[in-house]
Design a protein around this motif. Sequence first.
Motif, short mmCIF file in Angstrom:
data_model
loop_
_atom_site.label_atom_id
_atom_site.label_comp_id
_atom_site.label_asym_id
_atom_site.label_seq_id
_atom_site.Cartn_x
_atom_site.Cartn_y
_atom_site.Cartn_z
N ALA A 30 35.36 46.21 45.01
CA ALA A 30 34.85 47.21 45.95
C ALA A 30 35.92 47.60 46.96
O ALA A 30 36.07 48.77 47.34
N GLY A 31 36.69 46.62 47.41
CA GLY A 31 37.77 46.93 48.36
C GLY A 31 38.82 47.84 47.75
O GLY A 31 39.34 48.76 48.40
N LYS A 32 39.21 47.60 46.51
CA LYS A 32 40.20 48.46 45.86
C LYS A 32 39.68 49.89 45.70
O LYS A 32 40.43 50.86 45.83
N ARG A 33 38.35 50.00 45.43
CA ARG A 33 37.79 51.35 45.27
C ARG A 33 37.84 52.10 46.61
O ARG A 33 38.16 53.28 46.66
N SER A 34 37.51 51.39 47.70
CA SER A 34 37.49 52.07 48.99
C SER A 34 38.90 52.39 49.50
O SER A 34 39.10 53.38 50.19
N ILE A 35 39.87 51.56 49.15
CA ILE A 35 41.24 51.78 49.63
C ILE A 35 41.96 52.81 48.77
O ILE A 35 42.59 53.75 49.29
N ARG A 36 41.85 52.66 47.46
CA ARG A 36 42.66 53.50 46.55
C ARG A 36 41.88 54.65 45.94
O ARG A 36 42.48 55.55 45.35
N GLY A 37 40.58 54.60 46.02
CA GLY A 37 39.78 55.65 45.40
C GLY A 37 39.50 55.40 43.93
O GLY A 37 38.88 56.22 43.28
N TRP A 38 39.91 54.27 43.41
CA TRP A 38 39.62 53.89 42.02
C TRP A 38 39.57 52.37 41.96
O TRP A 38 40.03 51.67 42.86
N THR A 39 39.02 51.86 40.92
CA THR A 39 38.96 50.41 40.74
C THR A 39 39.30 50.07 39.31
O THR A 39 39.50 50.96 38.47
N TYR A 40 39.35 48.79 39.02
CA TYR A 40 39.74 48.33 37.69
C TYR A 40 38.58 48.49 36.72
O TYR A 40 37.39 48.45 37.09
N ALA A 41 38.89 48.66 35.46
CA ALA A 41 37.87 48.82 34.44
C ALA A 41 37.15 47.51 34.16
O ALA A 41 35.97 47.51 33.78
N GLU A 42 37.80 46.37 34.35
CA GLU A 42 37.18 45.08 34.13
C GLU A 42 38.02 44.01 34.81
O GLU A 42 39.20 44.22 35.09
N ALA A 43 37.40 42.89 35.06
CA ALA A 43 38.07 41.72 35.60
C ALA A 43 37.44 40.52 34.94
O ALA A 43 36.24 40.52 34.60
N GLY A 44 38.20 39.45 34.75
CA GLY A 44 37.63 38.31 34.06
C GLY A 44 38.52 37.10 34.14
O GLY A 44 39.68 37.18 34.58
N VAL A 45 37.92 35.96 33.73
CA VAL A 45 38.66 34.70 33.66
C VAL A 45 38.39 34.09 32.29
O VAL A 45 37.34 34.32 31.68
N VAL A 46 39.36 33.29 31.83
CA VAL A 46 39.26 32.64 30.53
C VAL A 46 39.66 31.18 30.71
O VAL A 46 40.72 30.89 31.30
N PHE A 47 38.79 30.27 30.21
CA PHE A 47 39.11 28.85 30.21
C PHE A 47 39.15 28.40 28.76
O PHE A 47 38.11 28.08 28.16
N PRO A 48 40.33 28.41 28.13
CA PRO A 48 40.40 28.05 26.70
C PRO A 48 39.90 26.64 26.42
O PRO A 48 39.27 26.39 25.39
N GLY A 49 40.14 25.69 27.36
CA GLY A 49 39.71 24.32 27.09
C GLY A 49 38.20 24.18 27.06
O GLY A 49 37.66 23.36 26.31
N GLU A 50 37.50 24.93 27.86
CA GLU A 50 36.05 24.87 27.91
C GLU A 50 35.40 25.85 26.94
O GLU A 50 34.21 25.83 26.74
N GLY A 51 36.26 26.78 26.39
CA GLY A 51 35.71 27.76 25.47
C GLY A 51 34.82 28.77 26.14
O GLY A 51 33.93 29.34 25.51
N ARG A 52 35.04 29.00 27.45
CA ARG A 52 34.19 29.93 28.19
C ARG A 52 35.00 31.12 28.66
O ARG A 52 36.17 30.98 29.03
N THR A 53 34.37 32.28 28.67
CA THR A 53 34.98 33.52 29.15
C THR A 53 33.95 34.24 30.02
O THR A 53 32.76 34.30 29.66
N ARG A 54 34.39 34.73 31.17
CA ARG A 54 33.52 35.51 32.04
C ARG A 54 34.24 36.83 32.35
O ARG A 54 35.38 36.81 32.82
N VAL A 55 33.56 37.94 32.06
CA VAL A 55 34.12 39.27 32.28
C VAL A 55 33.14 40.05 33.14
O VAL A 55 31.94 40.08 32.87
N TRP A 56 33.71 40.65 34.22
CA TRP A 56 32.91 41.52 35.07
C TRP A 56 33.37 42.96 34.89
O TRP A 56 34.57 43.23 34.78
N ARG A 57 32.41 43.84 34.87
CA ARG A 57 32.71 45.27 34.68
C ARG A 57 31.95 46.05 35.74
O ARG A 57 30.74 45.88 35.89
#
Length: 847
Positions: free
Chosen positions: A103-130
Amino acid sequence: MGIKLLNGGVMEAREAFSFSSFRLRTKLWMVLIPAVVFILVVTGYLTHWFSSRFLEEAVRRTVLLQTLGAAHEMEQFFDRCREDVLWLARSGLSEEEVERFLAGKRSIRGWTYAEAGVVFPGEGRTRVWRPAGGALETVSTDHWAGLWDGVPMVDPVKGGPGSEEGGPWISRVVPAVWARGEGSVPPGQVTHVIRFIAPVGPWGGSGAGGPSPRGFVFLSVDARQVRDILSLFNSAQSPLSGYARSPELRYMYFVDPGGWILFQSEDQPRSPAPLGTDLARWNLSGTFGRPDLKSAFRPDIRHRDFWLMAGDLREGRHGVLIRSVEPHEKTQVDRVYLGYAPVRWHADGKAEEGSVYGGVVFVDRSRLITRAGYRQVDVIFLIGIGSCFLLSAIVWEVSRLVTRPLYKLARAVDEIQESGRLQPLSIPEKDLETAFLKDAINNLIVRIREQMETIEVRDRQLQETLMRERISLEQEAAVLQRERRQMPEALSKLVGRSPAMIRLRDQVVRAASADADVLILGETGTGKQLAAEAIHGLGSRRDKPFLAINCGALDENLLMDALFGHVKGAFTEAKTDRKGAFAAAHGGTLFLDEVGTASPKVQKALLRAIAERRIRPLGSDVEQEVDVRLIAATNEDLQDLVRRGLFREDLYYRLNVITLRTPPLRERREDIPLLAAHFLDEACRRIKRPPVGLTQGALDALLAHDWPGNVRELENSLTRAVAMVEGSWIYASDLGLGGTGDLPEDGKDGKTANEAASDAPGGSNGFPEAPRPGGGDSLPPLNARQARALPSLLARGHMTRSEYQEAAGGIPARTALHDLRDLVEKGLVKKSGRGPATRYKVVNRKT
C-alpha cells in the motif's frame, strides 16, 4: 568573290563581338557575375555538405541520448525494486507488513507490485500475496519451484538460486499464474512479470529450537510497468524531449541477451495493451513466439544490423547505426537511426558494475537533413539574386569612376598626336593608378624626345660611315640545327663543336649511365645547370622530378628550410607543412648550385642526408627516407676551401664521386659564332622581332672579349643588343663590351665585389655613369647578391623588390627583402611608398 566577302564579314563580326572589344563595365559583368554565382553555388554545396554532417551528428546524439536515458531509467527502476525486495527480506514478513508495504508503494509511486511472496524450501511451503482492489489476496500453491522460472543458476536440489550467488536476483520476463483453492486458474489471471528475489530468514524470526531452514522472498513487477518506461521516453512527454519532432514513426523495444525481442513501446504510457512486438519485427524474418512469451520475436541471423547491436549489447556497449533507406512518397524520410544501449542489473548496488540484463533499441526516423537542404537552397538562391543585383550596381559605379580618368588621358594623348608637339601631360590626378599612367606617358614622351635626339646623332654617324661589312650566320645556324637533330634532346642545350664541348657531352652521357652523385666544377656562366639537366634527362630518373637549389641565393635558415622543409608550428611563420627539396625530388634528381657557399651547419646537414639518404624536416622528430640523385656544382676550388677549413673534407669526398668540368668560354672561342647564332635566334624569338645579324666588327669584338661571365655574359650581351638595336644589324658599339661586362666575383683579379662595382664604367650603352650613393668614396661591406645588383640599382636610381630579384640573379622574394632592408640600414637606399608602390631609391643621387 562572294565567298571571300562572306568570310570577311564573318571575321569582322567575330572581332566586333570578341571579349577584347567589350567595354570595361561589360567585361566586369561577364567575369564577376558568373564568378559570384559559381562561388555561391560551391559555397552552398560545401555548406550543405558540412551542415548535413553536423545535423546528422546532432540527430545521432539525440537518438543516443534518448536511448541511454531510457536504459538508465530502466536500471534505476530495477535498483528501486532491488532495494524494496531487500527491505522486505529484513521485515517481519507478516501479512500485515506485506500489505502495508504494498500500500505504501502504491501511494508513493502510483503503482504497486503484481505479487509478493516467500518460499521455504525446507518446509515445502509457499505464500504468495497478490493485490486485489484495496486489499491483499493470498494465493497458495504447492508448485513453488515454478516461481524460479527465468532466474539464472537455479539449484533444483536446494530449491532456489545457486549457492554461489549471494543475491538478490532478477528473473527474465516470465508468465505468472495465480491459483486459489485446489489450483484452479480463473480466466484473466495470467500475466507476465519480472521477479526480484532475495534470501531471507525463517517466517516470523528464529525459534527456540535452533536455526530455521533458509528461505527466499520475492517481488514481481508487471512487465508492462517496464514497457511504460520505453513508452514514456518515446512520447512527447519524454523528460529528454527538448523540441517538437516531426510525426514520423518511432518506437523502442527491449532485447534480452539471447537476441529475443520481448516487447515494444506503446503510443502512450500506462497502456493496458498486452506485450507486443508488431512494430519491432516489421520487415524482419525470424522465430515468432516462445513457450513463456508468445509475442517474443527473434530475427534470423541474416539481419546483420540487429545482431551487430545484440553483440554490442552483450558486451555492454552502446552506439547508433545510421542506415539510408528509399525515401517514402509522403514523408521523404531517407535515414533510419538505430540507437541501442545496455540495461545492467546491479546486484550489489554498485553503479559501475553489474551484469547485462538486456538492452533498449530506439528506432528513429528523421527528415531534418532533407528539410534543411531545401531551406538552404532557397536561402542561397535569394542571396545569389541579391548579390547579382548589388554587384551589377557596384560594377556600374566603379567602372564609371575608373574609366573617367582614362578617357581624359586618352583625349590628352589624342591632342598630342594631332598637334605633333611632345609636351608632358598636365591633367589632375584622381587616383594612384592614373598618376602612375600619367607619369609613364610623360616618361615615354621624354624618352621619345631623347631617342629622337639620339637618332639624329646616329643618322649623322651613319652618313659618315658609308658601309660597314656585314656577315652571315646562316651556316652556323644550319650546323646548329643539324647537330640538334643528331643528338638527344637532353644534350641539345650544350651548344658547341669545340673539343672541350665534345668532351663535356661525352662525359655527361657516361655520367648519366651511372646512377651516382656528380660534382660539376666550372666558372660562373659556363652551363653547370645545363649539364646537370642533361645528366638527369639522359639517366634512368628522367621521368622523375628535377629540382635546382641555389645555395648562394639563400641565407642559412632559408636554405635549411628549402632543403629539408618544416612541419607546421616549427617556427612562427610555419602555418603549414612544407616539403623540402630532398622530399620533393624523391625518386629524381636534386641539383645544388654554389654548394661551396653553404655554411658549416648546412654542410653538416647535407653530409648526413647524403650519407644516410634520410632527412628530418625542421620541427619534426620523424626521419624520412629519400631516394635522390645529387648533382652539386660550384665555381670555387673546393680543395682549397677544405685546406682553409671552410668546407668539410668528408662532405667533399661524398660529393666527389663523378667529377665534370665545364670549360670557360675563353678556352673555346671557336664556339662563339655558333653560340652567337643560337642566342640571336633565341633573343629574336623571345622579343618577337625580325631576325638580327652581326657585323664583322661585332663578331671580332665578341671573339676578342675575355668573357669573365662566360656563356651567360655572352647571352646577356646579345639579348641586350637585340632588344636595344633599332635596325637589323648589330654593330660593335651596340654590344657594350667596353668594360661593361658582368660584374667580377669576389676576389677575382685582386678586387672585391664592392671595388669591382665601384670601378664599373658607364656611358657605353647610352646611359650616364652611375654615381656612388651619398657621394662618398667608399661603400660599406656588401654580400655577393647586393654587389651583383648594385650597378643596375645605381643606373636606374630606384628599384622595386621584383626588379632587385631579377638584378641579383633570380633570388627568392624573402631573400630580396632581407637584402633591401640591409641596404636601407646601411644608408645606401631609402624606402618609399607602400604595398605594390614600394620603391627603394638611391640616397642623395647626383645627376
